[in-house]
Design an enzyme around this catalytic site. Structure first.
Site, PDB file in Angstrom:
ATOM      1  CB  CYS A  88      19.881  42.294  12.937  1.00 55.40           C
ATOM      2  SG  CYS A  88      18.364  42.928  12.198  1.00 55.40           S
ATOM      3  CB  SER A 101      16.106  46.053  11.014  1.00 53.72           C
ATOM      4  OG  SER A 101      15.450  47.281  10.724  1.00 53.72           O
ATOM      5  CG  ASP A 102      21.501  49.993  12.311  1.00 57.17           C
ATOM      6  OD1 ASP A 102      20.869  51.053  12.509  1.00 57.17           O
ATOM      7  OD2 ASP A 102      22.732  49.913  12.493  1.00 57.17           O
ATOM      8  CB  CYS A 103      17.766  53.215  10.764  1.00 58.70           C
ATOM      9  SG  CYS A 103      17.172  53.264  12.465  1.00 58.70           S
ATOM     10  CB  ALA A 106      19.443  46.993   8.398  1.00 62.96           C
TER      11      ALA A 106
END
Ligand SMILES: *[C@@H]1O[C@H](CO)[C@@H](O)[C@H](O)[C@H]1NC(C)=O
Ligand SMILES: *[C@@H]1O[C@H](CO)[C@@H](O)[C@H](O)[C@H]1NC(C)=O
Ligand SMILES: *[C@@H]1O[C@H](CO)[C@@H](O)[C@H](O)[C@H]1NC(C)=O
Ligand SMILES: *[C@@H]1O[C@H](CO)[C@@H](O)[C@H](O)[C@H]1NC(C)=O
Ligand SMILES: *[C@@H]1O[C@H](CO)[C@@H](O)[C@H](O)[C@H]1NC(C)=O
Ligand SMILES: *[C@@H]1O[C@H](CO)[C@@H](O)[C@H](O)[C@H]1NC(C)=O
Ligand SMILES: *[C@@H]1O[C@H](CO)[C@@H](O)[C@H](O)[C@H]1NC(C)=O
Ligand SMILES: *[C@@H]1O[C@H](CO)[C@@H](O)[C@H](O)[C@H]1NC(C)=O
Ligand SMILES: *[C@@H]1O[C@H](CO)[C@@H](O)[C@H](O)[C@H]1NC(C)=O
Length: 754
Positions: free
Chosen positions: A234, A270-272, A274
């Protein structure tokens, strides 16, 4: 071995393949009273973050979930290259934007197969994990986007077809019970901004209509889900007010329910950082705990960062999440490791024998060069190309420009360490009969003038001007604000071109508006080479000299320079909009391109023709919608049901053997649009068509190819007149008619704001 993870347990016998494993039921049956299911066991929140400490008590080792391999095993948190010797390098392929230009799905699968083989070899020597956060499959809809180079282009069908081949190559098809590596489709979804005039990706709220979400932003992700990709990531942004990592509409209703992405090993990461962004700057929940809980509850299983580890324990105490929610995430994550054979004995796993002898093999090195050659696009040629060099001659070729001696630049971002990086200057120096002269950077005419470059050029027989972006000007975390050539460069290039010698512009990196050079008769040829990877120079020289014939096609629109003033990056709309002044985006909705999507010249001439065999009384090429759909009632996804195979015969009428990319677009007056539009529905690359030879490409059309998204996002078969248009510009057409009542092929889940 019994792994006790929170209250979830996975029973695995050491040395026994986990194929067909069953997750034991801790709520009913004999295990419900067993200690291994004891709910009082410490919650292992650390298992939900990317740098997982493992559980020492259970002998569950630490694990790093973050590996990258966008175009080869890449330097990243979980990948460790050796300083020298074995594992000090991996094959570095071109960036996806150039591989996309090849329009060759077999090539993509072959490249991905090499990447996953090398990844497995790294893993076998404890130099990487098995979960890779690649590919980036957001459609490249705005030429300013800093991460466009990571994607195969702007067209949703192209990306879907490409990513299906890529996921197959990465995850491996030989043994369906064992994943080779886990691939991750990112960034889900409508993530299109880095930092544009202060609009940062971390706070961006993408406003997208259901129609454009379903027809443009989602198809590549649906293709990922249908290819059984192991993981989704995401994104930083919100979609219509909801941060994507906390959106159950995206992660549950669409991804898991509508696309049937429900296997017990498929997880969302998750994106880092995020998950931090969900709290601030998105302000999605009032407390950090509630924010973290909202992401877990929505279906984000793994946190790239530490937010879950920091805030889920309190969220648990506060009753915001329960054991079932935690178990589900941990089960998916460890299900993935089981599916990868992480817990299996070496002899039961087909990938455990791979070693350094499988890295950067001669085959892989050839493939890296071939991938670059296939993607390079010839944009202009007055007949100067291909260049002829008699081996016993002495032709002075002068190379000028920022990328004339480029090495690392050719890799683009998310790169690994390559065994070698053959610059254009290096490759030119290898050609017999060529006296290659590197004249350096062009200089700045406003300060130091450029007599040195002019002097070098005056001694040249042929001038190669090789331009590319500086690392900082086209990259992650930053968007471009200009897509024009600078005045200084136009000034220099024009002077060089006016010397009256063959002047060839080799444009690397992203697209710029080439209008100043397209009409200038002193510019002999223009070639686009993107980010061609470790053998980039070799590929460029092979095309320039005709050793290989160019057949790549632009995977994006080349926009006029003023486009950046016509529409803000924050406007996610694709259709022209009189109210906002948005002129439309991509070749589908914008027709003022400098060079259109799908364009590419050859060293020979081709003619293409279409001959569809009409069956029986169907001589008007009319199809009844009810008949078409009734014939598909047994297919689980009616969109995938075949409609028609369209044979396109391509004849090489010139003298040079060459590949040819057959592009099939659908256009016509039907469906919800007030004007005719065309969009790509099928493509195939034909290889090595010799002079005077014919080859036939079968373009396959499904019912989904014919469907159009209505305002609610539903895919509908509409009655009307259709034309299949072959090639750019169009060389052949096949017309047909659909009759009867509209039929909904795919009912799009509506966003209820949850
Ligand atoms: C990798 O690490 C494992 C566990 O520590 C060890 O058993 C194995 O020998 C290592 N393999 C190599 C090639 O170093
Ligand atoms: C959903 O996926 C399962 C496998 O996980 C498959 O058996 C089933 O047929 C799929 N259903 C549809 C409607 O595609
Ligand atoms: C790996 O290398 C070995 C030894 O060279 C070779 O036998 C094997 O076929 C290779 N496997 C793959 C998948 O490349
Ligand atoms: C080729 O020409 C250049 C420039 O005239 C000269 O310096 C060089 O020695 C020549 N090389 C050969 C192999 O003749
Ligand atoms: C070209 O680049 C290579 C690698 O960075 C470097 O070693 C070499 O000196 C450069 N050549 C010239 C002529 O600048
Ligand atoms: C091309 O170059 C010649 C000099 O070689 C010059 O006279 C002419 O104006 C140039 N043409 C254009 C269109 O710039
Ligand atoms: C292609 O055809 C045109 C016109 O028929 C001709 O002038 C040209 O030389 C041909 N080009 C090649 C590369 O065969
Ligand atoms: C194309 O389709 C025709 C008819 O269905 C088939 O005979 C032919 O073998 C196909 N060609 C290719 C290259 O797949
Ligand atoms: C297909 O239809 C278009 C638009 O109606 C028409 O211009 C074209 O001539 C037709 N082509 C053929 C091959 O019938």
């Amino acid at each position: 071995m019994a792994l006790v993870l929170g209250s979830a347990i996975l029973l695995l016998s050491s040395g026994v393949s986990a194929v067909g494993h069953i997750f034991p039921d801790c709520r009913a049956g004999p295990l419900a009273t067993n200690d291994v299911c004891n709910k009082g066991l410490t919650k292992n929140f650390g298992l939900l973050v990317s740098t997982s400490p493992g559980v020492e008590r259970l002998q569950l080792p630490s694990y790093e979930w973050w590996q990258e391999a966008l175009h080869g095993v890449a330097t990243s948190v979980g990948v460790s290259f050796a300083d020298t010797g074995d594992f000090s390098y991996a094959t570095s392929f071109p960036q996806p934007i150039l591989m996309g230009a090849a329009f060759d799905d077999e090539l993509i699968e072959a490249v991905a197969t090499v990447v996953s083989t090398e990844a497995r070899a790294f893993n076998n020597f404890n130099r990487s994990g098995l979960d890779y956060w690649t590919p980036n499959i957001n459609a490249y809809k705005d030429p300013r986007w800093g991460r466009g180079q990571e994607t195969p282009g702007e067209d949703p069908y192209h990306l879907s077809s490409y990513v299906t081949a890529l996921v197959k190559g990465l995850q491996g098809g030989e043994d369906p019970d064992i994943l080779k590596v886990v691939a991750t489709c990112k960034h889900f979804t409508a993530y299109d901004i880095e930092d544009w005039l202060g609009n940062e990706r971390y706070e961006f709220d993408a406003k997208v209509s259901p129609q454009e979400l379903a027809e443009y932003y989602m198809p590549p992700f649906e293709a990922c889900a249908r290819s059984n990709v192991g993981s989704f990531m995401c994104s930083y942004n919100a979609l219509n007010g909801v941060p994507t990592c906390s959106s159950s509409y995206l992660l549950q209703d669409i991804l898991r329910d509508h696309w049937n992405w429900t296997r017990d090993y498929q997880y969302v990461v998750s994106d880092c950082d995020a998950l931090q962004n969900v709290y601030k700057p998105h302000n999605w929940r009032d407390t950090r705990e509630a924010s973290a809980a909202s992401s877990l509850l929505a279906g984000t299983d793994l946190d790239c960062g530490f937010y879950y580890q920091l805030h889920l324990p309190t969220a648990y105490e506060q009753g915001l999440i329960d054991d079932d929610t935690l178990d589900l995430a941990i089960t998916r994550l460890y299900g993935a490791l089981i599916k990868l054979g992480y817990f299996d004995a070496a002899e039961t796993n087909p990938y455990r024998s791979l070693g350094f002898s499988n890295v950067s093999t001669p085959y892989a090195e050839d493939l890296a060069r071939k991938a670059a050659e296939e993607g390079i696009v010839l944009i202009k040629n007055d007949g100067t190309l291909p260049l002829q060099f008699p081996p016993d001659g002495n032709v002075t070729v002068t190379l000028i420009g920022d990328w004339a001696n480029a090495t690392k630049d050719m890799q683009g971002n998310y790169e690994g360490i390559a065994k070698y990086l053959h610059s254009p200057y290096y490759a030119a120096s290898q050609i017999p009969g060529v006296n290659a002269v590197y004249a350096g950077l062009p200089g700045d005419p406003t300060t130091d003038g450029y007599p040195r470059v002019l002097e070098a050029a005056s001694a040249a027989d042929i001038i190669l001007y090789i331009d590319g972006p500086t690392v900082a000007s086209e990259a992650e975390s930053k968007d471009r604000t200009l897509i024009r050539w600078s005045g200084e460069k136009i000034d220099i290039m024009t002077q060089l071109a006016d010397l009256g010698k063959p002047f060839i512009l080799i444009q690397m990196g992203g697209q710029r508006d080439d209008a100043p050079f397209l009409d200038d008769p002193n510019v002999s040829a223009i070639m686009w080479g993107g980010y061609p990877g470790q053998a980039g120079g070799d590929a460029i020289m092979n095309i320039l000299t005709g050793k290989v014939a160019p057949a790549g096609r632009l995977p994006v629109t080349q926009y006029p320079a003023h486009y950046v003033d016509d529409v803000p990056m924050t406007d996610m709309g694709l259709r022209p909009n009189e109210e906002t002044g948005n002129p439309g985006r991509t070749y589908i909705w914008y027709d003022q391109a400098t060079v259109p999507f799908g364009f590419g010249l050859h060293y020979t001439n081709f003619s293409a023709s279409v001959a569809v065999e009409e069956s029986g009384d169907n001589d008007c090429s009319c199809y009844n919608i009810a008949d078409l759909t009734a014939a598909c009632s047994a297919t689980p996804q009616i969109s995938q049901c075949p409609f028609q195979t369209v044979p396109v015969t391509v004849s090489n009428t010139g003298a040079t053997t060459s590949d040819f990319v057959v592009l099939g677009f659908l256009a016509g007056e039907h469906g919800p649009e007030p004007y005719p539009i065309k969009r790509l529905v099928s493509y195939r690359r034909l290889h090595d068509i010799t002079a005077d030879e014919d080859q036939t490409a079968n373009l396959t059309l499904t019912l989904g190819s014919l469907g159009r998204r209505d305002e609610g996002g539903n895919s509908v078969l509409y009655p009307g007149k259709y034309s299949l248009l072959v090639d750019v510009p169009t060389q052949a057409t096949w017309n047909f008619t659909l009759e009867g009542e509209p039929f909904v092929l795919d009912e799009w889940p509506q966003d209820t704001g949850a």
